[in-house]
Design an enzyme around this catalytic site. Sequence first.
Site, PDB file in Angstrom:
ATOM      1  N   ASP A   1      16.266  13.051  26.542  1.00 26.47           N
ATOM      2  CA  ASP A   1      14.966  12.903  25.860  1.00 26.47           C
ATOM      3  C   ASP A   1      14.988  13.392  24.414  1.00 26.47           C
ATOM      4  OD1 ASP A   1      13.955  11.955  28.201  1.00 26.47           O
ATOM      5  OD2 ASP A   1      13.062  13.849  28.828  1.00 26.47           O
TER       6      ASP A   1
ATOM      7  N   ALA B   1      11.714  -4.193  18.438  1.00 24.91           N
ATOM      8  CA  ALA B   1      10.524  -4.391  19.284  1.00 24.91           C
ATOM      9  C   ALA B   1       9.342  -4.686  18.366  1.00 24.91           C
ATOM     10  CB  ALA B   1      10.272  -3.133  20.092  1.00 24.91           C
TER      11      ALA B   1
ATOM     12  N   LYS C   1       7.108 -17.621  17.365  1.00 27.63           N
ATOM     13  CA  LYS C   1       7.639 -16.491  18.108  1.00 27.63           C
ATOM     14  C   LYS C   1       7.718 -16.816  19.606  1.00 27.63           C
ATOM     15  CE  LYS C   1       7.162 -11.658  17.524  1.00 27.63           C
ATOM     16  NZ  LYS C   1       7.198 -10.779  16.412  1.00 27.63           N
TER      17      LYS C   1
ATOM     18  N   CYS D   1      16.153  25.209  39.593  1.00 23.71           N
ATOM     19  CA  CYS D   1      16.278  26.418  40.404  1.00 23.71           C
ATOM     20  C   CYS D   1      15.064  27.319  40.227  1.00 23.71           C
ATOM     21  CB  CYS D   1      17.558  27.162  39.986  1.00 23.71           C
ATOM     22  SG  CYS D   1      17.736  28.795  40.700  1.00 23.71           S
TER      23      CYS D   1
HETATM   24  P1  ADP Z   1      16.055  20.985  31.455  1.00 20.10           P
HETATM   25  O1  ADP Z   1      17.053  22.052  31.266  1.00 20.10           O
HETATM   26  O2  ADP Z   1      16.672  19.621  31.555  1.00 20.10           O
HETATM   27  O3  ADP Z   1      14.929  21.068  30.431  1.00 20.10           O
HETATM   28  P2  ADP Z   1      14.293  22.158  33.499  1.00 20.10           P
HETATM   29  O4  ADP Z   1      13.149  22.361  32.566  1.00 20.10           O
HETATM   30  O5  ADP Z   1      13.999  21.621  34.856  1.00 20.10           O
HETATM   31  O6  ADP Z   1      15.405  21.163  32.909  1.00 20.10           O
HETATM   32  O7  ADP Z   1      15.055  23.560  33.644  1.00 20.10           O
HETATM   33  C1  ADP Z   1      16.190  23.678  34.470  1.00 20.10           C
HETATM   34  C2  ADP Z   1      16.213  25.038  35.099  1.00 20.10           C
HETATM   35  O8  ADP Z   1      16.249  26.050  34.083  1.00 20.10           O
HETATM   36  C3  ADP Z   1      14.975  25.382  35.903  1.00 20.10           C
HETATM   37  O9  ADP Z   1      15.025  24.861  37.205  1.00 20.10           O
HETATM   38  C4  ADP Z   1      15.033  26.897  35.931  1.00 20.10           C
HETATM   39  O10 ADP Z   1      15.988  27.347  36.850  1.00 20.10           O
HETATM   40  C5  ADP Z   1      15.532  27.199  34.514  1.00 20.10           C
HETATM   41  N1  ADP Z   1      14.373  27.439  33.633  1.00 20.10           N
HETATM   42  C6  ADP Z   1      13.560  26.524  33.063  1.00 20.10           C
HETATM   43  N2  ADP Z   1      12.570  27.122  32.356  1.00 20.10           N
HETATM   44  C7  ADP Z   1      12.754  28.467  32.497  1.00 20.10           C
HETATM   45  C8  ADP Z   1      12.063  29.615  32.039  1.00 20.10           C
HETATM   46  N3  ADP Z   1      10.970  29.530  31.293  1.00 20.10           N
HETATM   47  N4  ADP Z   1      12.551  30.832  32.408  1.00 20.10           N
HETATM   48  C9  ADP Z   1      13.655  30.941  33.163  1.00 20.10           C
HETATM   49  N5  ADP Z   1      14.337  29.878  33.633  1.00 20.10           N
HETATM   50  C10 ADP Z   1      13.917  28.660  33.320  1.00 20.10           C
END
Ligand code: ADP
Length: 359
Positions: free
Chosen positions: A137, A196, A229, A82
């Site tokens: 991850d 591996a 192997k 978002c």
């Molecule tokens: P994940 O949570 O899997 O690490 P993302 O890094 O894509 O995935 O973050 C998901 C969402 O969290 C982003 O699309 C954004 O809406 C919000 N978000 C990520 N980083 C920030 C930030 N530095 N400040 C505010 N909102 C953030």
Amino acid sequence: MPRIAVLTSGGDAPGMNAAVWAIIKLGAANGVEIVGVERGYDGLIDGEFRPLTRATAGGLVPVPGIAWLAGTGGTFLGSTRCARFLTPEGRKAAADRLTGAGIDALVVIGGNGSLTGAHRLAAETATTLVGIPASIDNDVGGTTDALGVDTALNTILEACDRISDTARSHHRAFIIEVMGRRSGYLAMAAGVAATADAVLLPEQPKTSGEILDQLEGLIRASFAPERDKRRLLIVKAEGVPIPTIQLASDLEERVADLDDVSVRASVLGHLVRGGRPTYQDRMLAGRLALAAITALGDGHSDVMTAWSSPMGTPTIDTSVTLVPLAAMIEETKAMLDGSSEVVRRRVRLLREVQGVLAL
Ligand code: ADP
């Protein structure tokens, strides 16, 4: 009656649904209404709420038709990335939606990006919230494991075993690429468990030439006439900057003089994201959810429930601590730039076993 909202955000991870389900049941049992937010922060800004508990004569119970979702992968609430939430205006709009819906607190289930956003929301708008780390991850600082990691590792192991069956039948070197743009944790953990012969991580930067030299040497030594192997397995993290298919064809060219040896590649990609959560992920989901609901009841905010972490304040669960989201952000940064002791130790450990893997 108190009301808690729950959302899932960022990359989906197996165990998210189990965590939401645990929150619904814990809320219902404690007389707390649980409200689901659809599509992560996008749904929060747009006010896409749906009740997940309902009142009955006997008290609160989960709404019908969702119990079966606890054992499924993905997230039934939906998730988005978002852009609006990256701005203070977006976060203010989100906080206003929560207040408008009479919601007292929020649980955010997501990766380091989502939890960073949650920290900003808490700091700027005084929203009461707790985070639950979920990321296949394993790149959320301050927790040993996030939701989804164990399921992803088991999926990779299964793929390695299947590919090993065919590789052994044909005298093949196989490169398996797994997700992990900035974190090689999945490649390392699954690679070692799958026995591996080599693991390639972004945390151990090498030039394409160095990688090709190393792997060519490995193929020649492994398939030398005095060895018996029949399979060579190389697990490579997505973040190692040499395309996997290219790597396989370059290597095959280099060892073209060897009789009866071929090099193949398989990119597992999104396959690793899905799947029914393992016991470990469902167990983690329940225990992190319990700690989250208890923490909110005890007046905590701007923290994450962490698994088996050296950081944070203790909870009644000896394996779970509450880590401030600000500390999670610091530790995540250090993990991603390689300065974290956690990453240094992983790389040192891998270096120790590299010679063993290659045998
Ligand atoms: P994940 O949570 O899997 O690490 P993302 O890094 O894509 O995935 O973050 C998901 C969402 O969290 C982003 O699309 C954004 O809406 C919000 N978000 C990520 N980083 C920030 C930030 N530095 N400040 C505010 N909102 C953030």
